[in-house]
Design a protein around this motif. Structure first.
Motif, PDB file in Angstrom:
ATOM      1  N   THR A 151     -28.740   6.000  -2.665  1.00  0.00           N
ATOM      2  CA  THR A 151     -27.422   5.656  -3.199  1.00  0.00           C
ATOM      3  C   THR A 151     -26.913   6.779  -4.078  1.00  0.00           C
ATOM      4  O   THR A 151     -27.682   7.611  -4.563  1.00  0.00           O
ATOM      5  CB  THR A 151     -27.463   4.339  -4.005  1.00  0.00           C
ATOM      6  N   LEU A 179     -24.481   6.632  -9.485  1.00  0.00           N
ATOM      7  CA  LEU A 179     -25.135   6.183 -10.707  1.00  0.00           C
ATOM      8  C   LEU A 179     -24.709   7.090 -11.854  1.00  0.00           C
ATOM      9  O   LEU A 179     -24.585   8.305 -11.685  1.00  0.00           O
ATOM     10  CB  LEU A 179     -26.653   6.221 -10.538  1.00  0.00           C
ATOM     11  N   SER A 197     -37.556  -2.796  -3.857  1.00  0.00           N
ATOM     12  CA  SER A 197     -36.346  -2.446  -4.585  1.00  0.00           C
ATOM     13  C   SER A 197     -36.735  -1.668  -5.834  1.00  0.00           C
ATOM     14  O   SER A 197     -37.928  -1.520  -6.150  1.00  0.00           O
ATOM     15  CB  SER A 197     -35.542  -3.701  -4.938  1.00  0.00           C
ATOM     16  N   GLU A 247     -29.347   3.511 -16.540  1.00  0.00           N
ATOM     17  CA  GLU A 247     -28.253   4.458 -16.715  1.00  0.00           C
ATOM     18  C   GLU A 247     -28.090   4.688 -18.212  1.00  0.00           C
ATOM     19  O   GLU A 247     -28.039   3.731 -18.996  1.00  0.00           O
ATOM     20  CB  GLU A 247     -26.953   3.923 -16.112  1.00  0.00           C
ATOM     21  N   ARG A 286     -29.896  -1.511 -13.680  1.00  0.00           N
ATOM     22  CA  ARG A 286     -29.494  -2.038 -12.368  1.00  0.00           C
ATOM     23  C   ARG A 286     -30.710  -2.128 -11.457  1.00  0.00           C
ATOM     24  O   ARG A 286     -31.741  -1.476 -11.688  1.00  0.00           O
ATOM     25  CB  ARG A 286     -28.448  -1.140 -11.717  1.00  0.00           C
ATOM     26  N   VAL A 330     -31.570  -1.447  -7.441  1.00  0.00           N
ATOM     27  CA  VAL A 330     -31.098  -0.865  -6.190  1.00  0.00           C
ATOM     28  C   VAL A 330     -32.044  -1.319  -5.084  1.00  0.00           C
ATOM     29  O   VAL A 330     -33.266  -1.153  -5.187  1.00  0.00           O
ATOM     30  CB  VAL A 330     -31.065   0.676  -6.263  1.00  0.00           C
ATOM     31  N   GLY A 336     -30.106   0.563  -0.455  1.00  0.00           N
ATOM     32  CA  GLY A 336     -29.069   1.228  -1.229  1.00  0.00           C
ATOM     33  C   GLY A 336     -28.026   0.341  -1.872  1.00  0.00           C
ATOM     34  O   GLY A 336     -27.085   0.842  -2.490  1.00  0.00           O
ATOM     35  N   THR A 337     -28.167  -0.975  -1.773  1.00  0.00           N
ATOM     36  CA  THR A 337     -27.231  -1.872  -2.446  1.00  0.00           C
ATOM     37  C   THR A 337     -27.506  -1.849  -3.953  1.00  0.00           C
ATOM     38  O   THR A 337     -28.645  -2.050  -4.384  1.00  0.00           O
ATOM     39  CB  THR A 337     -27.370  -3.306  -1.925  1.00  0.00           C
ATOM     40  N   VAL A 338     -26.452  -1.594  -4.734  1.00  0.00           N
ATOM     41  CA  VAL A 338     -26.592  -1.469  -6.188  1.00  0.00           C
ATOM     42  C   VAL A 338     -26.087  -2.742  -6.852  1.00  0.00           C
ATOM     43  O   VAL A 338     -24.949  -3.167  -6.617  1.00  0.00           O
ATOM     44  CB  VAL A 338     -25.818  -0.248  -6.715  1.00  0.00           C
ATOM     45  N   SER A 339     -26.909  -3.338  -7.706  1.00  0.00           N
ATOM     46  CA  SER A 339     -26.536  -4.580  -8.369  1.00  0.00           C
ATOM     47  C   SER A 339     -25.536  -4.321  -9.491  1.00  0.00           C
ATOM     48  O   SER A 339     -25.373  -3.190  -9.969  1.00  0.00           O
ATOM     49  CB  SER A 339     -27.774  -5.257  -8.951  1.00  0.00           C
TER      50      SER A 339
END
Length: 415
Positions: free
Chosen positions: A76, A79, A92, A97, A103, A105, A109-112
């Protein structure tokens, strides 16, 4: 008197043998020599060329090249200044950050959305939400630990918190700050902040000395947490068996002393703790951390100030202070570390991987008998600052890049 041919020949042999022995002694004992008959990976001019290593192989190790071709998958993007990646058992990944968001991931590649429940952070300068680590009992208690620059009256300092991740992984409960480094200081640099659970179940916390000349000497002060490696329990108390427990004027959490800014720590397969600390210009260090030892900063160090001036009153070696196992001059600006234990890359087994911020690569070190015998720089073509590296349950390496538009990568063998 004339000497016979036989006598002259014998004398010549003795001289030749003596010269050969002398040359052999030089090659073994001259600290300027690299570790073996090889080409060192680093060939650039040193920042402090007048300084000499304490032993052969302490710097500029042999260049080595991986035989296994790799694939780098960008899981992904987008970020914001990711600082740490921590793989979860299901594949996962937790990612911090720096502005204060945690988060998840997915492997695809889906980011919460940001996980709720974290305390406020001071995200100025080098501060913010920093490292994250799973409890050794995560599978049963869903507990995670994280470090952050905590805003306080009069400034900030590194703190460690813990909380329970909800079943839906959207929030944290039972959030508690279990440890606060002291003293509070009004600055924005050198928080250190890596977290690593040891085989003893204790949490090892690395702390910077906050950089500025006025507070820097506290790396040697036993009544300060600055510039130390700490060993605490999962509740934040000083761990049993710490070396300075009961010593007058010493904080009981302290495990080792005299560090500058440690953003890399990892345990090897034998349970030994290694750190890679950001030194001054020309003085990044790989240290094998042992109970109660003093690693020198700011009294004993390689390198120079970033201004080009000498580090005030410092020497490169002194009795009672530990030498680094290895140092870099020029520096790599190390952040994140992982000993590889997986099966996906057999040739990498027990190698140490370290993120490089300054020259934008991933460092691979081969360590044998507590000495570095080879070095490789990977991912240079990506031209991104490597902030953290961790091994996933699949044997791949996962990397986050220190960018405003930061990326998460998966490194696996090319198929």
């Amino acid at each position: 008197m004339r000497l016979s041919k036989e006598v002259l020949y014998a004398a010549l042999v003795l001289v030749t043998l003596g010269t050969a022995c002398t040359n052999k002694e030089i090659s073994q004992d001259d600290p300027d020599q690299t570790s073996g008959n090889c080409s060192p990976l680093e060939t650039r001019q040193a920042n402090a060329p007048e300084q000499k290593p304490a032993f052969a192989g302490q710097t500029r190790a042999c260049a080595m090249t991986s035989a296994t071709a790799i694939t780098v998958e960008v899981i992904t993007k987008g970020l914001e200044k990711p600082w740490a990646v921590e793989p979860l058992p299901d594949g996962s990944l937790l990612v911090t950050e720096k502005p204060g968001r945690l988060r998840i991931v997915s492997a695809t590649g889906t980011v919460s959305e940001p996980i709720t429940g974290l305390p406020a952070v001071d995200a100025r300068g080098q501060g913010g939400l920093l490292d994250v680590a799973l409890s050794p009992n995560f599978n049963s208690n869903n507990t995670i630990f994280w470090s952050f620059a905590e805003p306080r009256s009069g400034g900030n300092a590194t703190s460690v918190a813990r909380g329970v991740l909800s079943t839906d992984r959207k929030s944290l409960s039972d959030v508690r700050v279990i440890f606060r480094a002291m003293p509070t200081y009004n600055g924005t640099m050198h928080y250190g902040s890596r977290l690593a659970f040891g085989p003893d179940g204790m949490l090892y916390v690395t702390l910077g000395e906050r950089s500025d000349l006025e507070i820097r000497p506290q790396a040697q002060h036993m009544d300060s947490h600055m510039g130390k490696v700490l060993r605490i329990t999962s509740d934040g108390a000083a761990a049993p068996g710490n070396p300075f427990t009961g010593q007058a004027g010493a904080l009981p959490e302290i495990w080792s002393v005299g560090h500058r800014n440690v953003q890399s720590s990892a345990f090897d397969a034998e349970g030994k703790l290694w750190i890679v600390e950001m030194g001054p210009q020309g003085g990044d260090e790989l240290n094998l951390v042992e109970k109660g030892k003093n690693y020198g900063w700011p009294l004993v160090t390689y390198g120079e100030e970033y201004s080009g001036s000498p580090v005030p009153n410092a020497v490169t070696a002194k009795a009672g202070f530990e030498q680094p196992v290895y140092y870099w001059d020029p520096v790599i600006a190390p952040s994140g570390a992982q000993f590889y234990t997986g099966t996906a890359f057999p040739e990498w087994r027990n190698n140490l991987f370290v993120g490089g911020l300054k020259d934008k690569f991933l460092v691979r070190l081969k360590i044998e008998n507590n000495k570095v015998t080879g070095e490789e720089h990977l991912l240079k073509d990506r031209n991104q600052r490597i902030r953290d590296v961790k091994q996933g349950p699949d044997g791949a390496l996962y990397v986050v890049t220190d960018q405003s538009n930061g990326e998460l990568w998966r490194i696996s063998p090319k198929r």
